[in-house]
Motif scaffolding. Structure first.
Motif, PDB file in Angstrom:
ATOM      1  N   UNK A 196       1.981 -24.552   1.301  1.00  0.00           N
ATOM      2  CA  UNK A 196       1.644 -24.703   2.722  1.00  0.00           C
ATOM      3  C   UNK A 196       0.200 -25.158   2.911  1.00  0.00           C
ATOM      4  N   UNK A 197      -0.457 -25.565   1.785  1.00  0.00           N
ATOM      5  CA  UNK A 197      -1.847 -26.036   1.802  1.00  0.00           C
ATOM      6  C   UNK A 197      -2.823 -24.952   2.268  1.00  0.00           C
ATOM      7  N   UNK A 198      -2.492 -23.715   1.926  1.00  0.00           N
ATOM      8  CA  UNK A 198      -3.379 -22.594   2.188  1.00  0.00           C
ATOM      9  C   UNK A 198      -3.974 -22.126   0.867  1.00  0.00           C
ATOM     10  N   UNK A 199      -5.010 -21.315   0.942  1.00  0.00           N
ATOM     11  CA  UNK A 199      -5.575 -20.742  -0.268  1.00  0.00           C
ATOM     12  C   UNK A 199      -4.621 -19.692  -0.826  1.00  0.00           C
ATOM     13  N   UNK A 200      -4.382 -19.679  -2.143  1.00  0.00           N
ATOM     14  CA  UNK A 200      -3.520 -18.633  -2.713  1.00  0.00           C
ATOM     15  C   UNK A 200      -4.077 -17.227  -2.504  1.00  0.00           C
ATOM     16  N   UNK A 201      -5.371 -17.132  -2.193  1.00  0.00           N
ATOM     17  CA  UNK A 201      -5.957 -15.825  -1.908  1.00  0.00           C
ATOM     18  C   UNK A 201      -5.219 -15.145  -0.755  1.00  0.00           C
ATOM     19  N   UNK A 202      -4.780 -15.940   0.212  1.00  0.00           N
ATOM     20  CA  UNK A 202      -4.022 -15.369   1.333  1.00  0.00           C
ATOM     21  C   UNK A 202      -2.708 -14.770   0.843  1.00  0.00           C
ATOM     22  N   UNK A 203      -2.098 -15.386  -0.168  1.00  0.00           N
ATOM     23  CA  UNK A 203      -0.884 -14.829  -0.753  1.00  0.00           C
ATOM     24  C   UNK A 203      -1.152 -13.506  -1.442  1.00  0.00           C
ATOM     25  N   UNK A 204      -2.295 -13.410  -2.131  1.00  0.00           N
ATOM     26  CA  UNK A 204      -2.646 -12.159  -2.787  1.00  0.00           C
ATOM     27  C   UNK A 204      -2.873 -11.050  -1.751  1.00  0.00           C
ATOM     28  N   UNK A 205      -3.562 -11.397  -0.663  1.00  0.00           N
ATOM     29  CA  UNK A 205      -3.779 -10.417   0.407  1.00  0.00           C
ATOM     30  C   UNK A 205      -2.453  -9.983   1.026  1.00  0.00           C
ATOM     31  N   UNK A 206      -1.577 -10.969   1.259  1.00  0.00           N
ATOM     32  CA  UNK A 206      -0.276 -10.663   1.866  1.00  0.00           C
ATOM     33  C   UNK A 206       0.561  -9.782   0.949  1.00  0.00           C
ATOM     34  N   UNK A 207       0.468  -9.995  -0.366  1.00  0.00           N
ATOM     35  CA  UNK A 207       1.224  -9.171  -1.309  1.00  0.00           C
ATOM     36  C   UNK A 207       0.831  -7.705  -1.174  1.00  0.00           C
ATOM     37  N   UNK A 208      -0.475  -7.438  -1.115  1.00  0.00           N
ATOM     38  CA  UNK A 208      -0.922  -6.065  -0.946  1.00  0.00           C
ATOM     39  C   UNK A 208      -0.503  -5.477   0.391  1.00  0.00           C
ATOM     40  N   UNK A 209      -0.552  -6.303   1.431  1.00  0.00           N
ATOM     41  CA  UNK A 209      -0.168  -5.826   2.765  1.00  0.00           C
ATOM     42  C   UNK A 209       1.301  -5.449   2.811  1.00  0.00           C
ATOM     43  N   UNK A 210       2.158  -6.302   2.254  1.00  0.00           N
ATOM     44  CA  UNK A 210       3.608  -6.061   2.303  1.00  0.00           C
ATOM     45  C   UNK A 210       3.995  -4.829   1.492  1.00  0.00           C
ATOM     46  N   UNK A 211       3.393  -4.683   0.306  1.00  0.00           N
ATOM     47  CA  UNK A 211       3.781  -3.583  -0.573  1.00  0.00           C
ATOM     48  C   UNK A 211       2.981  -2.308  -0.332  1.00  0.00           C
ATOM     49  N   UNK A 212       1.930  -2.394   0.488  1.00  0.00           N
ATOM     50  CA  UNK A 212       1.005  -1.281   0.668  1.00  0.00           C
ATOM     51  C   UNK A 212       1.517  -0.155   1.536  1.00  0.00           C
TER      52      UNK A 212
ATOM     53  N   UNK B  94       0.892   0.715   4.531  1.00  0.00           N
ATOM     54  CA  UNK B  94       1.119   0.475   5.955  1.00  0.00           C
ATOM     55  C   UNK B  94       2.325  -0.404   6.233  1.00  0.00           C
ATOM     56  N   UNK B  95       3.094  -0.749   5.181  1.00  0.00           N
ATOM     57  CA  UNK B  95       4.284  -1.582   5.372  1.00  0.00           C
ATOM     58  C   UNK B  95       5.444  -0.981   4.576  1.00  0.00           C
ATOM     59  N   UNK B  96       5.792  -1.564   3.409  1.00  0.00           N
ATOM     60  CA  UNK B  96       6.943  -1.079   2.634  1.00  0.00           C
ATOM     61  C   UNK B  96       6.644   0.182   1.838  1.00  0.00           C
ATOM     62  N   UNK B  97       5.376   0.512   1.661  1.00  0.00           N
ATOM     63  CA  UNK B  97       4.966   1.710   0.920  1.00  0.00           C
ATOM     64  C   UNK B  97       5.564   1.730  -0.487  1.00  0.00           C
ATOM     65  N   UNK B  98       5.578   0.572  -1.134  1.00  0.00           N
ATOM     66  CA  UNK B  98       6.192   0.459  -2.454  1.00  0.00           C
ATOM     67  C   UNK B  98       5.247   0.909  -3.560  1.00  0.00           C
ATOM     68  N   UNK B  99       3.948   0.673  -3.367  1.00  0.00           N
ATOM     69  CA  UNK B  99       2.955   1.005  -4.396  1.00  0.00           C
ATOM     70  C   UNK B  99       2.587   2.476  -4.288  1.00  0.00           C
ATOM     71  N   UNK B 100       2.853   3.225  -5.351  1.00  0.00           N
ATOM     72  CA  UNK B 100       2.561   4.657  -5.340  1.00  0.00           C
ATOM     73  C   UNK B 100       1.239   4.993  -6.014  1.00  0.00           C
TER      74      UNK B 100
ATOM     75  N   UNK C  21      -5.563  -6.216   0.512  1.00  0.00           N
ATOM     76  CA  UNK C  21      -4.419  -6.399   1.404  1.00  0.00           C
ATOM     77  C   UNK C  21      -3.730  -5.098   1.746  1.00  0.00           C
ATOM     78  N   UNK C  22      -3.777  -4.111   0.830  1.00  0.00           N
ATOM     79  CA  UNK C  22      -3.175  -2.806   1.103  1.00  0.00           C
ATOM     80  C   UNK C  22      -3.855  -2.092   2.264  1.00  0.00           C
ATOM     81  N   UNK C  23      -5.094  -2.490   2.544  1.00  0.00           N
ATOM     82  CA  UNK C  23      -5.829  -1.837   3.633  1.00  0.00           C
ATOM     83  C   UNK C  23      -5.386  -2.338   5.005  1.00  0.00           C
ATOM     84  N   UNK C  24      -4.747  -3.503   5.050  1.00  0.00           N
ATOM     85  CA  UNK C  24      -4.333  -4.079   6.330  1.00  0.00           C
ATOM     86  C   UNK C  24      -3.142  -3.322   6.900  1.00  0.00           C
ATOM     87  N   UNK C  25      -3.105  -3.249   8.209  1.00  0.00           N
ATOM     88  CA  UNK C  25      -2.020  -2.557   8.921  1.00  0.00           C
ATOM     89  C   UNK C  25      -1.349  -3.552   9.863  1.00  0.00           C
ATOM     90  N   UNK C  26      -0.176  -4.095   9.497  1.00  0.00           N
ATOM     91  CA  UNK C  26       0.483  -5.110  10.346  1.00  0.00           C
ATOM     92  C   UNK C  26       0.749  -4.622  11.759  1.00  0.00           C
TER      93      UNK C  26
END
Length: 549
Positions: A30-46, A48-54, A286-291
């Motif tokens: 999408x012509x974005x920086x992959x850093x945004x993908x890394x941040x999004x990965x932490x947000x989704x699994x963190x 405040x979202x799926x709570x997958x990372x223990x 990214x885990x610190x973000x709260x969608x």
């Protein structure tokens, strides 16, 4: 039990890295920086979202190591020659930008009733831009040698230098206390920092150069890598044990090693581990973000983002123009840097819970991630926005008419030649082009050959040209031509292919030792290939003809 916990942590890291990989690839497409993908990965699994990372705390600990390693590699870029080459406008303007942005940010924050300590921290957070995003985007757009790209690099380097004292300042401010107590804490911390840096200077300039020239280290590629990690991570640990920022130790160690001829290869050798740990760093942020909080507070976030983008662009514009840049180039630089950088997360985390409450922390994290998302568009549109903005203001007589285009800086973009491999063939090439080439850079793994390169007046780097980091560091993108003289056909083909992928426009002349590899080298992307077997055959035939009269 401990073994099970270890495997649980490793599983969390594996899932986090895999998700970062998938989202990073998506962002790249999408012509974005992959850093945004890394941040999004932490947000989704963190949490405040799926709570997958223990095991978030263990991941965060590894991420802190990644920050130290990233500062170490940035320090490796800071040779004094390179800093002086950026010019007073970039360096002086970068220093002034940090001070002015902190002051303006703090003044605005205090009008909202925040304590002065918190206001100072917010100003420091906003002052930093994204080195990782901006430099990558400028390089991919071939604008790193333009005037606005060159000054953006200078400002970013000064911001990176300022990170260590800013972390120190935020750490001291987080201790609370009166102005006198804060001043005393800063004085004590600076005294320890000076003593620590002095000790590192003695070790890195008196002891380490002798160790790096041990024959055993030069014969075995693994030993310099181990020595690098011991010095870099050891310096970070030393700073932490003295109550200083680990980033201080890592950065100073890298900067002192930058004067070593081994710096280029050291940077390439640790690139893979740095990538791994830095990915964990951004994912942990990214885990610190709260969608949910982000959606509920969109108006406040967008107002803050607008103020950051416009405010930083205007501040940098005004400062660089005072340093002699035209309005167009100064504004283009400001637009490129109109975001909050990755190191601002470090400052926010240091001040969290003491100077920054959870609501303000969520606002800062959300605004920072949003400005990083805007970075590709800001860099791409910077020249056009600068021309449009200055042209509009020139009609009101507030500024002079803009220059027609944001052109490359001819002096900084001066073409140069690169020789890869400095055996007899490379030396012959160097002696030939020495008469007319103003800049010649040589890359070779042999330290004794690089010493000879310096005696001839060329720039020499000890490094393996099969590493992209080495080629990028020696300026492959802006080279007029590259001559690959390494005799190994497989290595030559790999180097040619890598050069072609990094710098599609550069002219490549390569050597092939055996005729059967000619097609491979040409297929790798070389424009001209010197066939040794055919050339030797031609010379032998000429000698025979001369003998026969």
């Amino acid at each position: 039990m401990a073994s099970m916990e270890l495997w649980n942590v490793l599983f969390d890291i594996l899932v986090l890295l895999f998700t970062a990989l998938v989202l990073g690839v998506l962002c790249e497409r999408l012509r974005q920086s992959p850093i945004l993908g890394y941040l999004a990965a932490g947000t989704v699994l963190g949490p405040n979202a799926l709570q997958f990372i223990s095991s978030a705390s263990e991941v965060t600990a590894l991420a802190e190591l990644g920050v130290a390693l990233l500062l170490f590699t940035i320090g490796l870029e800071f040779s004094w020659q390179r800093l002086k080459g950026l010019g007073s406008a970039a360096l002086g303007g970068g220093a002034a930008q940090i001070v002015v942005t902190i002051g303006v940010g703090a003044a605005v924050a205090t009008t909202f009733g925040l304590p002065w300590q918190t206001a100072m921290v917010l100003g420091a957070i906003v002052a930093l831009s994204s080195t990782a995003c901006v430099l990558r985007l400028l390089t991919s757009r071939a604008e790193i040698e333009s005037i606005h790209g060159r000054h953006a690099l200078g400002v970013l380097l000064m911001q990176d230098i300022a990170l260590v004292p800013l972390v120190l300042l935020v750490t001291v401010l987080a201790g609370q206390g009166s102005m006198e107590q804060v001043g005393m804490d800063i004085f004590i911390a600076l005294a320890w920092a000076v003593a620590f840096i002095t000790a590192l200077y003695i070790v890195f300039t008196r002891v380490l150069p002798k160790v790096l020239h041990f024959p055993s280290l030069q014969r075995n590629r693994d030993l310099p890598i181990l020595l690098t990690f011991v010095t870099g991570i050891g310096s970070a640990w030393g700073a932490h044990s003295l109550g200083l920022s680990p980033a201080l130790g890592a950065f100073v160690a890298g900067m002192l090693l930058a004067e070593s001829p081994f710096a280029t290869q050291i940077r390439a050798d640790i690139a893979s581990l740095r990538t791994l740990l830095v990915t964990l760093f951004f994912s942990s942020i990214g885990m610190l973000a709260d969608p949910a909080w982000f959606v509920q507070n969109l108006p406040a976030i967008f107002i803050l983002v607008f103020a950051i983008v416009v405010g930083k662009a205007v501040i940098i514009w005004a400062i660089l123009h005072r340093f002699g840049l035209s309005h167009t180039h100064a504004l283009a630089t400001g637009v490129c840097l109109g975001q909050v950088g990755e190191f601002s997360f470090v400052l926010a985390e240091v001040g969290r819970g003491t100077l920054i409450d959870e609501s303000l922390f969520a606002l800062v994290i959300s605004a920072t991630i949003t400005t990083l998302f805007l970075s590709p568009y800001l860099v791409a549109l910077a020249p056009k926005l600068a021309l449009f903005g200055v042209k509009a203001l020139s009609q009101t007589k507030l500024v002079a008419p803009p220059s027609a285009v944001v052109e490359p800086d001819k002096k900084s973009a001066e073409k140069h030649f690169i020789i890869i491999g400095f055996g007899p063939a490379g030396e012959a090439v160097g002696q030939t082009i020495q008469r007319f080439a103003k800049r010649v850079t040589v890359v070779d793994l042999n330290p004794s050959l690089i010493a000879k390169v310096h005696q001839l007046g060329f720039n020499g780097h000890i490094g393996d040209a099969m590493h992209a980091d080495v080629l990028e560091h020696v300026g492959i993108v802006s080279a007029a031509a590259v001559v690959v003289t390494v005799p190994d056909p497989a290595a030559a083909r790999t180097i040619v292919h890598l050069i072609r992928s990094i710098a599609p426009e550069v002219h490549i002349i390569a050597r092939v030792r055996y005729h059967r590899y000619l097609a491979d080298i040409k297929g790798g992307g070389a424009h001209e290939v010197v066939d040794e077997e055919r050339m030797v055959g031609t010379r032998l035939a000429a000698q025979l003809r001369r003998r026969l009269g």
